[in-house]
Design a protein around this motif. Structure first.
Motif, PDB file in Angstrom:
ATOM      1  N   SER A  63       6.740   2.978  -4.138  1.00 19.40           N
ATOM      2  CA  SER A  63       7.995   3.624  -3.759  1.00 19.40           C
ATOM      3  C   SER A  63       8.406   3.132  -2.380  1.00 19.40           C
ATOM      4  O   SER A  63       7.648   2.451  -1.712  1.00 19.40           O
ATOM      5  CB  SER A  63       7.805   5.146  -3.722  1.00 19.40           C
ATOM      6  OG  SER A  63       7.023   5.519  -2.597  1.00 19.40           O
ATOM      7  N   GLY A  64       9.600   3.517  -1.959  1.00 16.31           N
ATOM      8  CA  GLY A  64      10.097   3.051  -0.676  1.00 16.31           C
ATOM      9  C   GLY A  64       9.998   4.096   0.413  1.00 16.31           C
ATOM     10  O   GLY A  64      10.818   4.111   1.321  1.00 16.31           O
ATOM     11  N   GLY A  65       9.031   4.986   0.319  1.00 14.79           N
ATOM     12  CA  GLY A  65       8.901   6.033   1.318  1.00 14.79           C
ATOM     13  C   GLY A  65       8.694   5.470   2.708  1.00 14.79           C
ATOM     14  O   GLY A  65       7.791   4.675   2.930  1.00 14.79           O
ATOM     15  N   ALA A  66       9.523   5.850   3.641  1.00 16.04           N
ATOM     16  CA  ALA A  66       9.407   5.329   5.003  1.00 16.04           C
ATOM     17  C   ALA A  66       8.289   5.993   5.786  1.00 16.04           C
ATOM     18  O   ALA A  66       7.808   5.448   6.771  1.00 16.04           O
ATOM     19  CB  ALA A  66      10.732   5.517   5.733  1.00 16.04           C
ATOM     20  N   SER A  67       7.853   7.160   5.381  1.00 13.41           N
ATOM     21  CA  SER A  67       6.793   7.868   6.091  1.00 13.41           C
ATOM     22  C   SER A  67       6.122   8.832   5.124  1.00 13.41           C
ATOM     23  O   SER A  67       6.706   9.212   4.114  1.00 13.41           O
ATOM     24  CB  SER A  67       7.363   8.633   7.295  1.00 13.41           C
ATOM     25  OG  SER A  67       8.274   9.614   6.854  1.00 13.41           O
ATOM     26  N   ASP A  90       9.118   3.510  12.502  1.00 10.47           N
ATOM     27  CA  ASP A  90      10.452   3.452  11.908  1.00 10.47           C
ATOM     28  C   ASP A  90      10.682   2.168  11.120  1.00 10.47           C
ATOM     29  O   ASP A  90      11.395   2.154  10.117  1.00 10.47           O
ATOM     30  CB  ASP A  90      11.519   3.561  13.001  1.00 10.47           C
ATOM     31  CG  ASP A  90      11.536   4.945  13.652  1.00 10.47           C
ATOM     32  OD1 ASP A  90      11.053   5.892  13.006  1.00 10.47           O
ATOM     33  OD2 ASP A  90      12.006   5.060  14.795  1.00 10.47           O
ATOM     34  N   ALA A  91      10.075   1.062  11.556  1.00 13.50           N
ATOM     35  CA  ALA A  91      10.339  -0.240  10.926  1.00 13.50           C
ATOM     36  C   ALA A  91       9.388  -0.559   9.779  1.00 13.50           C
ATOM     37  O   ALA A  91       9.484  -1.629   9.183  1.00 13.50           O
ATOM     38  CB  ALA A  91      10.246  -1.340  11.982  1.00 13.50           C
ATOM     39  N   GLU A  92       8.486   0.356   9.443  1.00 12.92           N
ATOM     40  CA  GLU A  92       7.487   0.085   8.403  1.00 12.92           C
ATOM     41  C   GLU A  92       7.444   1.233   7.398  1.00 12.92           C
ATOM     42  O   GLU A  92       7.535   2.397   7.778  1.00 12.92           O
ATOM     43  CB  GLU A  92       6.089  -0.074   9.026  1.00 12.92           C
ATOM     44  CG  GLU A  92       5.952  -1.222  10.002  1.00 12.92           C
ATOM     45  CD  GLU A  92       5.896  -2.562   9.310  1.00 12.92           C
ATOM     46  OE1 GLU A  92       5.707  -2.589   8.084  1.00 12.92           O
ATOM     47  OE2 GLU A  92       6.042  -3.579   9.999  1.00 12.92           O
ATOM     48  N   VAL A  93       7.295   0.876   6.115  1.00 14.56           N
ATOM     49  CA  VAL A  93       7.045   1.915   5.116  1.00 14.56           C
ATOM     50  C   VAL A  93       5.581   2.331   5.221  1.00 14.56           C
ATOM     51  O   VAL A  93       4.743   1.589   5.717  1.00 14.56           O
ATOM     52  CB  VAL A  93       7.349   1.421   3.681  1.00 14.56           C
ATOM     53  CG1 VAL A  93       8.806   1.075   3.536  1.00 14.56           C
ATOM     54  CG2 VAL A  93       6.466   0.227   3.326  1.00 14.56           C
ATOM     55  N   THR A 117      -1.093  -1.956   8.466  1.00 18.35           N
ATOM     56  CA  THR A 117      -1.401  -3.226   9.118  1.00 18.35           C
ATOM     57  C   THR A 117      -0.401  -3.538  10.237  1.00 18.35           C
ATOM     58  O   THR A 117      -0.180  -4.699  10.590  1.00 18.35           O
ATOM     59  CB  THR A 117      -1.413  -4.381   8.089  1.00 18.35           C
ATOM     60  OG1 THR A 117      -0.208  -4.349   7.321  1.00 18.35           O
ATOM     61  CG2 THR A 117      -2.609  -4.260   7.158  1.00 18.35           C
ATOM     62  N   ALA A 118       0.193  -2.493  10.786  1.00 17.99           N
ATOM     63  CA  ALA A 118       1.123  -2.657  11.915  1.00 17.99           C
ATOM     64  C   ALA A 118       0.649  -1.865  13.134  1.00 17.99           C
ATOM     65  O   ALA A 118       1.441  -1.482  13.991  1.00 17.99           O
ATOM     66  CB  ALA A 118       2.532  -2.213  11.507  1.00 17.99           C
ATOM     67  N   LEU A 119      -0.651  -1.611  13.197  1.00 18.41           N
ATOM     68  CA  LEU A 119      -1.188  -0.843  14.318  1.00 18.41           C
ATOM     69  C   LEU A 119      -1.141  -1.664  15.601  1.00 18.41           C
ATOM     70  O   LEU A 119      -1.419  -2.862  15.602  1.00 18.41           O
ATOM     71  CB  LEU A 119      -2.638  -0.436  14.035  1.00 18.41           C
ATOM     72  CG  LEU A 119      -2.889   0.369  12.759  1.00 18.41           C
ATOM     73  CD1 LEU A 119      -4.369   0.635  12.573  1.00 18.41           C
ATOM     74  CD2 LEU A 119      -2.114   1.679  12.794  1.00 18.41           C
TER      75      LEU A 119
END
Length: 306
Positions: A63-67, A90-93, A117-119
């Motif tokens: 799904s495209g859940g942002a958070s 904000d920029a990552e699902v 993987t955006a930590l």
């Protein structure tokens, strides 16, 4: 939705159909049947998924859940997890996983890592503020930043347990010098020993062998502790490794010896695989102790050997 520029994964059959199938047809008139995925489909599934673009894989499977929704945070809090260090970007699902289970209760997990993987190094350092020699850091390979986290924890004197799943040799190579205990299944261990022969720069190796049990290799003392598995009828093996690693870490953290930790973790993992699901199916400590009290000692024993 799918990326039409890429070959699509064919999950239907145009050949002979068994009784356990849904018979239908496509918009172009072709007759097809939809059937349950079987172990024989593994190579075909892997090939089809590999041919998809990242966008197609995401749109098909996730799904495209942002958070994460509020109920996810609340469940973590209810389980005793402090959510203060959770970051919503904000920029990552948010990260997603879809679990495929076959008739033998074995699983295959399709992962879209997303924010996992955006930590950022600064967030990792902030989350580990105050960690010290009486603490244990348990990490695995579904996020970035493992090396930063392990380095900070080890410098502070903490025990670091690294569960090398999903397995990647280069990820293990990068983090290993900062790890106290490296945890793997036997297949991952073979891959690692082939790629990195000789002594490994860790204090211990924790190797799980499914129905054959588990072992802990003390790399300093040169001894091995063997833990037999508890015989159960598996329903779902998802999260069995996570359950095992978590119980070992918690037992060591409270002061148990490795033999006791292995026995407790083996019982917990045995209970987990008798239940469908992942996190919600992990047994509570009281349930594990009840299981051991009801005959666990008749099936397992930890035996040190030279």
């Amino acid at each position: 939705m799918a990326d039409r520029a890429q070959p699509q994964l064919d999950l239907v059959s145009q050949g002979p159909c068994g009784d356990a199938s849904i018979h239908t047809h496509l918009e172009d008139g072709r007759r097809i049947c939809i059937r349950t995925v079987s172990p024989a489909d593994e190579a075909r599934l892997r090939e089809g998924i590999a041919r998809m673009s990242p966008r197609s894989r995401y749109l098909r499977f996730f799904s495209g859940g942002a958070s994460p929704p509020d109920w996810v945070i609340e469940r973590l809090r209810h389980a005793g997890v402090c959510p203060a260090a959770i970051r919503q970007l904000d920029a990552e699902v948010t990260g997603h996983a879809i679990i495929l289970l076959d008739a033998r209760a074995e699983n295959m997990i399709v992962i879209h890592p997303g924010a996992n993987t955006a930590l950022k190094a600064a967030d990792i350092a902030a989350a580990l503020t105050g960690i010290g020699p009486r603490d244990t850091l348990l990490i695995q390979n579904e996020t970035n930043g493992q090396t930063d986290a392990a380095r900070i924890a080890r410098r502070a004197g903490a025990r670091v347990i690294y569960s090398a799943a999903p397995f990647a040799v280069e990820a293990v190579r990068a983090v290993m010098e900062h790890v106290s205990i490296l945890a793997m299944n036997e297949g991952e261990a073979r891959q690692l020993f082939d790629a990195i022969p000789g002594d490994l720069p860790v204090e211990g190796l924790l190797i799980t062998r499914g129905s054959k049990g588990a072992e802990y290799r003390d790399m300093k003392a040169g001894t091995t502790i063997v833990q037999e598995a508890f015989p159960v009828a598996p329903v779902d093996t998802t999260a069995a490794g996570d359950t095992f690693a978590g119980y070992v870490a918690a037992a060591l953290d409270r002061g148990d010896g490795m033999a006791e930790a292995l026995r407790l973790a083996s019982a917990a993992a045995a209970l987990k695989v008798t239940r469908p699901g992942a996190g919600d199916a992990i047994p509570q400590l009281a349930e594990v102790l009840d299981f051991l009290g009801d005959g666990g000692r008749a099936f397992a024993g930890s035996q040190p050997r030279a």
